[in-house]
Each structure stands twice: as structure tokens, then as C-alpha cells.
Write a protein that holds these residues in place. Structure first.
Motif, short mmCIF file in Angstrom:
data_model
loop_
_atom_site.label_atom_id
_atom_site.label_comp_id
_atom_site.label_asym_id
_atom_site.label_seq_id
_atom_site.Cartn_x
_atom_site.Cartn_y
_atom_site.Cartn_z
N MET A 1 0.83 -1.20 0.00
CA MET A 1 0.00 0.00 0.00
C MET A 1 0.86 1.25 0.00
O MET A 1 0.92 2.02 0.95
N SER A 2 1.57 1.43 -1.07
CA SER A 2 2.36 2.64 -1.29
C SER A 2 3.37 2.92 -0.19
O SER A 2 3.55 4.04 0.23
N GLY A 3 4.01 1.88 0.32
CA GLY A 3 5.12 2.11 1.23
C GLY A 3 4.73 2.14 2.69
O GLY A 3 5.58 2.36 3.56
N PRO B 1 -0.39 7.76 -5.48
CA PRO B 1 -0.87 8.08 -4.14
C PRO B 1 0.23 8.74 -3.30
O PRO B 1 1.40 8.40 -3.41
N ILE B 2 -0.17 9.69 -2.46
CA ILE B 2 0.76 10.37 -1.56
C ILE B 2 0.69 9.70 -0.20
O ILE B 2 -0.39 9.54 0.39
N VAL B 3 1.85 9.26 0.28
CA VAL B 3 1.95 8.64 1.60
C VAL B 3 2.78 9.56 2.49
O VAL B 3 3.94 9.81 2.21
N GLU B 4 2.15 10.05 3.53
CA GLU B 4 2.86 10.89 4.48
C GLU B 4 3.29 10.06 5.69
O GLU B 4 2.78 8.96 5.93
N ALA C 1 -4.22 4.10 3.91
CA ALA C 1 -3.42 3.61 2.79
C ALA C 1 -4.23 2.72 1.87
O ALA C 1 -3.96 2.66 0.66
N ARG C 2 -5.22 2.04 2.43
CA ARG C 2 -6.06 1.16 1.60
C ARG C 2 -7.13 1.93 0.82
O ARG C 2 -7.87 1.34 0.04
N ALA D 1 -2.93 11.00 -6.78
CA ALA D 1 -2.97 12.45 -6.69
C ALA D 1 -3.00 13.05 -8.09
O ALA D 1 -2.38 12.53 -9.03
N THR D 2 -3.72 14.15 -8.23
CA THR D 2 -3.66 14.89 -9.49
C THR D 2 -2.30 15.57 -9.59
O THR D 2 -1.55 15.69 -8.61
N ARG D 3 -1.99 16.04 -10.78
CA ARG D 3 -0.74 16.78 -10.97
C ARG D 3 -0.66 17.97 -10.00
O ARG D 3 0.38 18.19 -9.38
N GLN D 4 -1.74 18.72 -9.86
CA GLN D 4 -1.73 19.89 -8.99
C GLN D 4 -1.52 19.48 -7.53
O GLN D 4 -0.74 20.11 -6.79
#
Length: 541
Positions: free
Chosen positions: A9-11, A194-197, A205-206, A211-214
Motif C-alpha cells: 500500500m504505497s510504502g 498516491p501520496i503517503v505521508e 493507505a487502503r 494524486a492529481t498533478r496539482q
């Protein structure tokens, strides 16, 4: 080579990769051994230990792939650079053992079920995880000055990874999928990843959409603003393996080019040049048979391997084994029948008075015949147009423990000069011409003249010179995709192997990297929103 399950799930989660068919599979690996936030926040030494995991990620033999059925393409960031160059029209890999990488040049097996997209995903999100560990472990309100410097490095590394990922996976229309629709009928144009903080829950995460470009631009810029604020406190870059303020400016220049904010791209490229502690490499720096493009001291930022690095001890699963044509221990090089070549039309366009042309073996009867520099005993043994750019460490072609312990360029100040020139040209063709002519005549070719005048032609000329400068360094992919340039490999005399001879009309569809199936299965917000599979959608010519 198809893949099985990645519990990632994206890290966010530990990674478990199991693969099956074709040329290899992945063992299991869990990324769970990290210090607690309390341990880190109370100890600069603990923070430093986490920080060192970030540059170590540059040189990882990732996910245990080496030990499972011999897919030897997983040697860290250098592998990502090599993959990207093989997807352009600048670098041709030709020979018997190219099967480890030829899917990238042949546009085969690039869909969600194959390891090639899977490795991009697992590598970068594993790298992001190490950055998030640093970011979550340092409280700027209570941190020491040294810890603030490390926090800045954490934000810079995370921005670096997301900027690469966004530019690789963002879907942009192309000649095969002009409407941006995938097989589910969804328009995915300008969707990134996806952005993972730091500290993100498994539940979030699931359900984490692309994310859009912006949205991605805003996130990366936020990271780079924090990096700019904190990284001034960094006490050592550990021999340029950690970024400094000039590198943060360089990342901002790359970011602004991506979104076509040319005024800011020009501004930050110039800030990077003015802040950097290095100047453009000299002719001797570039052509030296022992230190040519393996010496980190000549660059703004790099990755360094030593005799204990897993990439080096593997013998052949490393940067030098694949990119240097002068080793006897590697996949490519002296004594093998597999080499990396520059595209013939590209070589022919380089002026004979430009010393960079000597980074490639001159053909018999040409003006540069006899001008190349070789390791002892190799003159006449490396084919015409093969690259001499990347020398084995210390010029040692035979001992991988020494020869493969080379550095890899992550960011060079020369790139900033070309970003500055291109960004200026988009605003004023004359100013762009002046900048590229100044760089070229000062540092590369005293007889250089930019002989075009329209904005599009000046931009193309600057980008061409940048492609020559950064050949083999993994940056050309981004420019071709960004500027909607065609890839042309099929023409009389082409050096590309037959199954790679594609001509595209604008950016290739294969430059929209797909999301691995494992992530699609574990993150339900991605369902129906993958990039369309470009594999074998072009006809070999």
C-alpha cells in the motif's frame, strides 16, 4: 516475469513480494526494523542512523531479487536511471544477455502483472518509507541543529522520490491513447501516484487515490520548502551522498520545469548554480580513464558504493556491470558481445569540436578516429559508437570489488545550466540562445553556435545538448515525455536491435508507467484508475 503479492500500500506496510514465471521472482522482505519516534527524537545518533538509510537506498539490491531465479536488474537507483534511458531513443543495449532489461526498450511486459512496473513501485515506495521514518522521527520544535539538518535531508529525499514517481507515472496523452482512457473507460490524464505521508494509517493507505498533478505539485513543493528551511543546518553531506541547499534548489528547478513554470525554473536553476560547490566537469574530468563519471566529488549529489555494498559484492548486479562497456566482470563490456551504444543519428549530430563526442568510440575513417582514450589493452576491441563514458572505478576493468565500487551521478550542475537555458528560451528564444551558447563555448565546444531562432527550435537544440550531456544518467526520459517529443529508432543504419526499432508520433505510450497489480489489489481507491498497458502497442519497423 510475473509478480505475485506485494503487501505494501504505497510504502506503508511491510513488503512481501512473491513472483513466478519467466526469468525470476522476488523473495519476502519486511521493512519493520526502525527506531521508535521517542528513541529518534531523543538522540541525534539515532536520527543519523535513519538518515543513512536514505542514501543506502540508492545502492540497494532490492527486495532480495538477486537470490531468486536471476533477475539481475534490481540494483537500486542506477537501475531506475538505466530503465528510463532504455525507453528513450538515445541509448541502445545490444547483445546476448539483454533479456534482463530489453522489455524496457522493446515495449514488452510493461503491464501491471510484470516485475518491471512492480520494481519501480516497490523501489520508490521503499525509499519513501526511509524518508518518512526520518520525517516522523524529528520534532522541529525540540530538535537539535543537527537533527534539523537531517530533517531537511528527509524532506529533500522524499520530494526527490515523489518527483520521479509523479513524472514517470503521470498519464499524458500519446499516439496510442490520445483520449487518456484506460480499459475501464476512465480518463486518467494528469493522475500521478498516491501520496503517503509519515504516520499514515493502514486504513487510509487502503483508500488512497492517485494524486492529481496539482495535488502532487503542491505536496512536493511543500516538502522542498521545508527542506530549504531546515537543510541549512546540515553539518555534513557525507561526501555528497546527502543533499545540500544547492540540491534542494536543483529539485525545485526540476519541479518547476515539470509544471511549465519557466520563470521559477530559471530562477532556481540559477540559485543551484550559484550555491553549488562544483563547476562543470572539464574535458579531463569527463574523459579520464580512471575517474571518468565515477567520481562523486565532481557532482552536486551522488550515490557511492564501496567494497562492502551489496551491489558490489554481488559482482554483476550493479551500475558498472551494466553501464560500463570497459569491464571484464560485467554484463556489458570488454570481452563480451553486449554493449551500450549511443544512437547513430544523435552521435552524427554532435560537432567534432565538442569533446563530449569522445565519450563514444569514433568510427574508422572519421575525424575523431584515434582520439578516444582507452583502458590498457582495450583499444580496437570495443565496437564503434559504443560508450566510453562510464569508467570502472580506478580504471580497474577486471576486479569487481574495485571496479564496481563506483559513484553514480544523481544531480550535476551541468543539468542546472541546461534547465536555466531551456526555461529562459520558453520565455525568450534569444535569451535561451545566449545562455546555451555561453555554456557550450565556455565548457564544451569553443566553436559552438546555436543556428536556430524560433522558440521551438531553440528549445529543441538546448534539450538535445542536455541529452548529450546527461547521456546514460536517466534524465532524458523526463524531457521527452514532458515536451511530447517523438522517439525514432527505425531508420537506415540504426544501431538499435531489431525488436526495439519503434518510431512514435510524439511521446511514447510506454512512458506512462503503469501501477503494479499488487498495489491495485491492496488500495481499492485505485480500482479502475490504472494507466493503460502500452505493451506491444507499436509495430516494429
Amino acid at each position: 516475469m510475473k509478480i505475485g503479492n506485494i503487501k505494501l500500500m504505497s510504502g506503508v506496510l511491510a513488503m512481501t513480494l512473491v513472483t513466478g514465471t519467466l526469468t525470476g521472482c522476488m523473495d519476502e522482505i519486511e521493512v519493520t526494523q526502525v527506531a521508535t519516534e521517542g528513541q529518534v527524537s531523543g538522540s541525534t545518533t539515532a536520527t543519523e542512523a535513519l538518515v543513512q538509510a536514505m542514501p543506502a537506498s540508492f545502492n540497494s539490491v532490492d527486495n532480495g531479487l538477486l537470490n531468486t531465479n536471476n533477475w539481475h536488474g534490481a540494483f537500486g537507483y542506477g537501475s531506475q536511471m538505466y530503465q528510463r534511458d532504455l525507453m528513450t531513443g538515445d541509448l541502445a543495449l545490444v547483445g546476448d544477455h539483454s533479456s534482463h532489461f530489453n522489455s524496457f526498450s522493446r515495449n514488452q511486459n510493461l503491464g501491471e502483472d510484470y516485475i518491471f512496473a512492480g520494481y519501480v513501485w516497490s523501489y520508490y515506495y521503499g525509499f519513501i518509507l526511509t524518508s518518512n521514518n526520518v520525517i516522523s522521527g524529528v520534532d522541529p520544535e525540540t530538535a537539535t541543529s543537527a537533527q534539523l539538518g537531517y530533517l531537511g535531508a528527509g524532506y529533500a529525499f522524499r520530494a526527490f522520490c515523489y518527483l520521479d514517481l509523479a513524472r514517470m507515472l503521470e498519464f499524458l496523452p500519446n499516439d496510442i491513447f490520445p483520449d487518456g482512457k484506460n480499459s475501464d473507460g476512465k480518463v486518467v490524464t494528469n493522475l500521478t501516484v498516491p501520496i503517503v505521508e509519515a504516520g499514515m494509517s493502514e486504513e487510509d493507505a487502503r483508500n488512497n487515490p492517485r494524486a492529481t498533478r496539482q495535488e502532487m505539485y503542491d505536496f512536493i513543493l511543500g516538502d522542498l520548502d521545508k527542506a530549504e528551511e531546515y537543510i541549512v543546518n546540515i553539518q555534513s553531506t557525507n561526501g555528497k551522498t546527502l543533499p545540500d541547499l544547492a540540491c534542494v534548489y536543483g529539485l525545485k528547478a526540476r519541479l518547476y520545469m515539470w509544471v511549465e513554470d519557466y520563470a521559477n525554473a530559471e530562477k532556481y536553476a540559477r540559485l543551484a548554480i550559484n550555491t553549488a560547490t562544483v563547476s562543470p566537469m572539464t574535458e579531463n574530468d569527463c574523459l579520464n580513464i580512471t575517474t571518468g563519471f565515477n567520481d562523486i566529488s565532481k557532482w552536486m549529489w551522488g550515490a557511492t558504493q564501496n567494497s562492502e555494498s551489496r551491489t558490489v559484492t554481488s559482482g554483476i548486479v550493479n551500475w558498472t556491470s551494466w553501464v560500463s562497456n570497459q569491464t571484464t566482470f560485467g554484463y556489458t563490456g570488454f570481452g563480451t558481445n553486449m554493449y551500450n551504444y549511443i544512437d547513430l543519428s544523435m552521435y552524427n549530430r554532435i560537432s567534432d569540436t565538442d569533446f563530449r563526442k569522445k565519450e563514444f568510440v569514433a568510427p574508422a575513417g572519421s575525424a575523431l578516429e584515434g582520439e578516444n582514450l582507452y583502458l590498457p589493452g582495450q583499444e580496437g576491441a570495443i565496437p564503434e559508437y559504443a560508450a566510453l563514458k562510464f569508467r570502472p572505478n580506478e580504471g580497474n576493468a577486471d576486479d569487481y570489488m574495485t571496479g564496481a565500487a563506483a559513484s553514480v551521478p544523481i544531480m550535476r550542475v551541468e543539468e542546472m545550466y541546461f534547465i536555466e537555458a531551456e526555461a529562459a528560451a520558453h520565455q525568450s528564444a534569444d535569451r535561451g540562445k545566449q545562455l546555451v551558447e555561453s555554456f557550450m563555448t565556455t565548457y564544451r565546444d569553443p566553436e559552438y553556435t546555436c543556428n536556430v531562432s524560433s522558440t521551438d527550435d531553440v528549445v529543441e537544440e538546448i534539450v538535445f545538448q542536455k541529452r548529450v550531456e546527461l547521456w546514460g544518467e536517466g534524465q532524458t526520459f523526463f524531457d521527452i515525455k514532458r515536451l511530447n517529443y517523438s522517439v525514432t529508432r527505425a531508420y537506415d543504419g540504426s544501431l538499435f536491435e531489431p525488436l526495439s526499432r519503434y518510431n512514435t508520433n510524439g511521446r511514447p505510450a510506454w512512458m506512462n508507467i503503469v501501477i503494479t497489480r499488487n498495489e491495485m489489489m491492496n488500495n481499492y481507491a485505485l480500482e479502475g484508475y490504472n494507466n493503460p498497458d502500452p505493451s506491444e502497442k507499436y509495430t516494429v519497423q
